[in-house]
Design an enzyme around this catalytic site. Sequence first.
Site, PDB file in Angstrom:
ATOM      1  N   MET A  21       9.511 -53.944  41.917  1.00 35.50           N
ATOM      2  CA  MET A  21       8.139 -54.245  42.332  1.00 35.50           C
ATOM      3  C   MET A  21       7.645 -53.174  43.303  1.00 35.50           C
ATOM      4  O   MET A  21       6.448 -52.906  43.403  1.00 35.50           O
ATOM      5  CB  MET A  21       8.067 -55.619  42.994  1.00 35.50           C
ATOM      6  CG  MET A  21       8.861 -55.756  44.276  1.00 35.50           C
ATOM      7  SD  MET A  21       8.720 -57.412  44.964  1.00 35.50           S
ATOM      8  CE  MET A  21       9.716 -57.234  46.463  1.00 35.50           C
ATOM      9  N   CYS A  33      10.678 -46.489  47.604  1.00 34.49           N
ATOM     10  CA  CYS A  33       9.391 -46.595  46.903  1.00 34.49           C
ATOM     11  C   CYS A  33       9.060 -45.312  46.142  1.00 34.49           C
ATOM     12  O   CYS A  33       8.598 -45.362  44.996  1.00 34.49           O
ATOM     13  CB  CYS A  33       8.271 -46.908  47.894  1.00 34.49           C
ATOM     14  SG  CYS A  33       8.313 -48.573  48.577  1.00 34.49           S
TER      15      CYS A  33
END
Length: 343
Positions: free
Chosen positions: A196, A209
Site C-alpha cells: 500500500m 516507499c
Amino acid sequence: MLAARLSRPLSQLPGKALSVRDRENGTRHTLLFYPASFSPDTRRTYASQADAASGKAILITGCDSGFGFSLAKHLHSKGFLVFAGCLMKDKGDAGVKELDSLKSDRLRTIQLNVCNSEEVEKAVETIRSGLKDPEKGMWGLVNNAGISTFGEVEFTSMETYKEVAEVNLWGTVRTTKSFLPLLRRAKGRVVNISSMLGRMANPARSPYCITKFGIEAFSDCLRYEMHPLGVKVSVVEPGNFIAATSLYSPERIQAIAKKMWDDLPEVVRKDYGRKYFDEKIAKMETYCNSGSTDTSSVINAVTHALTAATPYTRYHPMDYYWWLRMQIMTHFPGAISDKIYIH
C-alpha cells in the site's frame, strides 16, 4: 445498469458516514463515502479460476519466511512445481529446513540472493534444467523478496536508501529480466509484491516507499510491453502485515534506532533532540505490533493472479482503514488528504 448507477447523483448512491481515526495521531474525521460496493471486501473472494496448476513451474523469491514461505507451501498444495528462492539456504535457515522437510519433487528450495547477478543466473539454469520441457518455459514468477526500514529523511543514511533499493527494486528488476525468456515461452505470469506504501507515502518510511513506488512503475511498464507477447503482469499491494512477516522485533527496532542515533550528524541530533527521536521510535514500535497476522488475503490474491484466466492489474489485500486512506490519497486532491492526515 452500471451506466445508470454511475449517472445518478452522489446523494442517491448507497453510501455511509465513516468516522476515520488517523492511526498516526489518534485524530478522528467523519467522511461520507460512496459507494459502499467499492470496498476491498468485494475483491477478497475471487472467481474465474483457470484450470488446475498441473505441475506448472513457479519461482517465488524470498521464501525464508513471511509471505514467500507461506506462498511456497500453498502453491505446492495447489499442484504447482514450486522453486522456492531462499537467501539463507546455504546457511541452513529454519524456514528452508521446513520446506525441505516436505520431501516433495514439486517443492525445491534454491539459493537465491536477488542482489547477486551470478546467483540469479544460476537460478535460471537450475530451473531450466528442472523443467520437463524447457522450450515450453516457466509459468510464473512471484517477486516477493524485500526488506524494510524506518526513519525520517534526516535520520536515514544514504547507505540505507541504497541497501533497501538494491533488494526491493533492483532485485525485482534483475530477477524479472533474467526469467523473462522462460516466462515468454509459457505466456505466463509475473506477480510483483508491492505495498500500500507503493501508492501512498508515509512519514518515516521513505526508503521503503521509494522502492515500492518504483515497483509500481516498473510493473506498469512491463505490463504494457508484455501484453502483445501474452505475459500477464499483476501487482499485489498488501496493507499492514508487519506482525505476520516478522520484519521487526522490539530488539531489532531498538538496535536500528541505536545505530541510527549514533550515526546522526551532530547538527541533526542537536536540532531535533533525543526526546523527539525517541517519540518517533515509540510510534514505530506501536505500528510494528499492529496489523493483521492472517496472511490468507495476500496468499489468495497471488494465487488468483497466477491462476485466473483474466487476473487483475492490482490487488489490495488490506483492512478497510488502509484501503479508504489509499483511495483518499490517490484519488482526492492533495490538499484534502493533507488536511486529513497531516497536522
